[in-house]
Design a protein around this motif. Structure first.
Motif, PDB file in Angstrom:
ATOM      1  N   ILE A   1       0.819  -1.217   0.000  1.00  0.00           N
ATOM      2  CA  ILE A   1       0.000   0.000   0.000  1.00  0.00           C
ATOM      3  C   ILE A   1       0.850   1.263   0.000  1.00  0.00           C
ATOM      4  O   ILE A   1       0.329   2.366  -0.209  1.00  0.00           O
ATOM      5  CB  ILE A   1      -0.958   0.001   1.204  1.00  0.00           C
ATOM      6  CG1 ILE A   1      -0.195  -0.140   2.518  1.00  0.00           C
ATOM      7  CG2 ILE A   1      -1.974  -1.118   1.057  1.00  0.00           C
ATOM      8  CD1 ILE A   1      -1.075  -0.114   3.762  1.00  0.00           C
ATOM      9  N   LYS A   2       2.158   1.128   0.243  1.00  0.00           N
ATOM     10  CA  LYS A   2       3.086   2.251   0.162  1.00  0.00           C
ATOM     11  C   LYS A   2       4.288   1.817  -0.648  1.00  0.00           C
ATOM     12  O   LYS A   2       4.780   0.696  -0.486  1.00  0.00           O
ATOM     13  CB  LYS A   2       3.538   2.711   1.551  1.00  0.00           C
ATOM     14  CG  LYS A   2       2.501   3.504   2.313  1.00  0.00           C
ATOM     15  CD  LYS A   2       3.082   4.047   3.611  1.00  0.00           C
ATOM     16  CE  LYS A   2       2.060   4.897   4.361  1.00  0.00           C
ATOM     17  NZ  LYS A   2       2.644   5.446   5.618  1.00  0.00           N
ATOM     18  N   PRO A   3       4.760   2.668  -1.552  1.00  0.00           N
ATOM     19  CA  PRO A   3       5.904   2.266  -2.390  1.00  0.00           C
ATOM     20  C   PRO A   3       7.161   2.018  -1.563  1.00  0.00           C
ATOM     21  O   PRO A   3       7.502   2.795  -0.676  1.00  0.00           O
ATOM     22  CB  PRO A   3       6.082   3.458  -3.355  1.00  0.00           C
ATOM     23  CG  PRO A   3       5.353   4.592  -2.731  1.00  0.00           C
ATOM     24  CD  PRO A   3       4.288   4.036  -1.860  1.00  0.00           C
ATOM     25  N   VAL A   4       7.799   0.902  -1.845  1.00  0.00           N
ATOM     26  CA  VAL A   4       9.055   0.532  -1.186  1.00  0.00           C
ATOM     27  C   VAL A   4      10.023   0.030  -2.245  1.00  0.00           C
ATOM     28  O   VAL A   4       9.654  -0.238  -3.383  1.00  0.00           O
ATOM     29  CB  VAL A   4       8.833  -0.567  -0.115  1.00  0.00           C
ATOM     30  CG1 VAL A   4       8.010  -0.047   1.038  1.00  0.00           C
ATOM     31  CG2 VAL A   4       8.157  -1.791  -0.739  1.00  0.00           C
ATOM     32  N   TRP A   5      11.271  -0.110  -1.888  1.00  0.00           N
ATOM     33  CA  TRP A   5      12.264  -0.635  -2.814  1.00  0.00           C
ATOM     34  C   TRP A   5      11.912  -2.077  -3.192  1.00  0.00           C
ATOM     35  O   TRP A   5      11.265  -2.818  -2.444  1.00  0.00           O
ATOM     36  CB  TRP A   5      13.651  -0.596  -2.188  1.00  0.00           C
ATOM     37  CG  TRP A   5      14.174   0.794  -1.993  1.00  0.00           C
ATOM     38  CD1 TRP A   5      13.675   1.950  -2.541  1.00  0.00           C
ATOM     39  CD2 TRP A   5      15.296   1.171  -1.208  1.00  0.00           C
ATOM     40  NE1 TRP A   5      14.403   3.022  -2.162  1.00  0.00           N
ATOM     41  CE2 TRP A   5      15.434   2.600  -1.337  1.00  0.00           C
ATOM     42  CE3 TRP A   5      16.222   0.485  -0.417  1.00  0.00           C
ATOM     43  CZ2 TRP A   5      16.427   3.308  -0.698  1.00  0.00           C
ATOM     44  CZ3 TRP A   5      17.232   1.205   0.210  1.00  0.00           C
ATOM     45  CH2 TRP A   5      17.330   2.600   0.075  1.00  0.00           C
TER      46      TRP A   5
END
Length: 303
Positions: free
Chosen positions: A256-260
């Motif tokens: 739900i949140k951009p991560v690497w």
């Protein structure tokens, strides 16, 4: 000549009637009886051959889950018309000229027909098993607010602060409940516990006594990147005609949140490992419990 004929009549062309034989329309009774015996034998042979063409049909009820329930027997005379009607039936046993076949007929309240699960069943399959427990009893064990089995299961896993909410109607008119628990983590590095909040929703396709379809969304807290993902699960409990339950659990990790990309791979790998371990442990506990107790169908069940 007449005297010679009288003396040697049987060699001179005169036929003497045999004892017990009489003339009737130029034919002897022995000839008539032999012909009648021949006709009787032929009729018996034809009758036996006709008997051998009789198809003994065994009616078998089944559902789309391939569970069969035996039914009654019926006899059907083999003919061109009946053969055309039974063209979709394949013979299973052939013995002494008699063909035994199975007719496919629907049973009442077919589990794959009338009661279909409308969930998309997306994600990874983490559990697919069959338990010798009635579907109503299994639903009570896993999703009741007063389930002693579920409480003991979390105690065995060293979970704390378990709170099982009751089912209530949400804004969309669906039955919904929330459970919270603090679970112990088995990793050697990082936090030792995680707080889990799980929202469970009962889908409209649920029919008590037949099938339960549950969607669950699980959110973690107090672990790294806890606010970056959630776990969507779907649990399908489907009853069988013999009173058992087929269990299917699907799961997927949603970012739900951009991560690497490396972090996302780490989250998915560890989350799926934890979900699969949880449900395999739950399945083992259910198998042990059913060996100790006898699960009877709930009152008012259709089975």
């Amino acid at each position: 000549m007449d005297a010679l004929r009288k003396q040697f009549g049987k060699w001179a062309g005169t036929k003497r009637p045999r004892p017990g034989a009489s003339k009737a329309d130029g034919r002897s009774t022995t000839t008539i009886s032999s012909r009648s015996i021949s006709r009787h034998t032929t009729a018996s042979t034809v009758s036996m051959s006709r008997r051998r063409t009789t198809r003994h049909t065994k009616a078998v009820a089944f559902d789309h889950n391939k569970y069969t329930v035996t039914g009654g027997k019926a006899k059907k005379r083999a003919s061109r018309a009946s053969s055309a009607r039974m063209s979709t039936v394949e013979p299973t046993i052939t013995k002494r000229g008699m063909t035994v076949v199975e007719l496919i007929v629907p049973i009442r309240d077919s589990l794959e027909g009338k009661y279909n699960c409308d969930a998309p069943h997306e994600g990874r399959k983490v559990l697919q098993e069959k338990l010798r427990v009635h579907v109503d009893a299994l639903f009570h064990m896993l999703f009741s607010a007063t389930s002693p089995f579920f409480q003991k299961f979390h105690e065995m896993r060293k979970s704390t602060d378990l709170k099982l909410g009751a089912w209530r109607k949400n804004a969309a008119g669906q039955n919904e409940r929330v459970i919270t628990v603090t679970v112990a983590l088995k990793g050697n590095v990082g936090p030792k516990v995680s707080k889990v909040t799980e929202t469970q929703t009962l889908r409209a396709c649920t029919h008590p006594g037949q099938m339960y379809s549950i969607d669950a969304t699980s959110v973690n807290a107090e672990i790294p990147y806890a606010d970056s993902f959630l776990v969507d699960m779907h649990l399908c409990l489907r009853g069988t005609p013999e009173g058992h339950t087929k269990v299917l659990v699907m799961a997927q990790v949603k970012i739900i949140k951009p991560v690497w990309a490396v972090v996302q791979s780490f989250i998915e790998k560890n989350t799926f490992a934890g979900v699969e371990e949880f449900f395999q442990s739950l399945y083992s506990a259910l198998v042990k419990d059913q060996r100790r107790t006898t699960m009877l169908p709930a009152s008012g069940s259709t089975y």
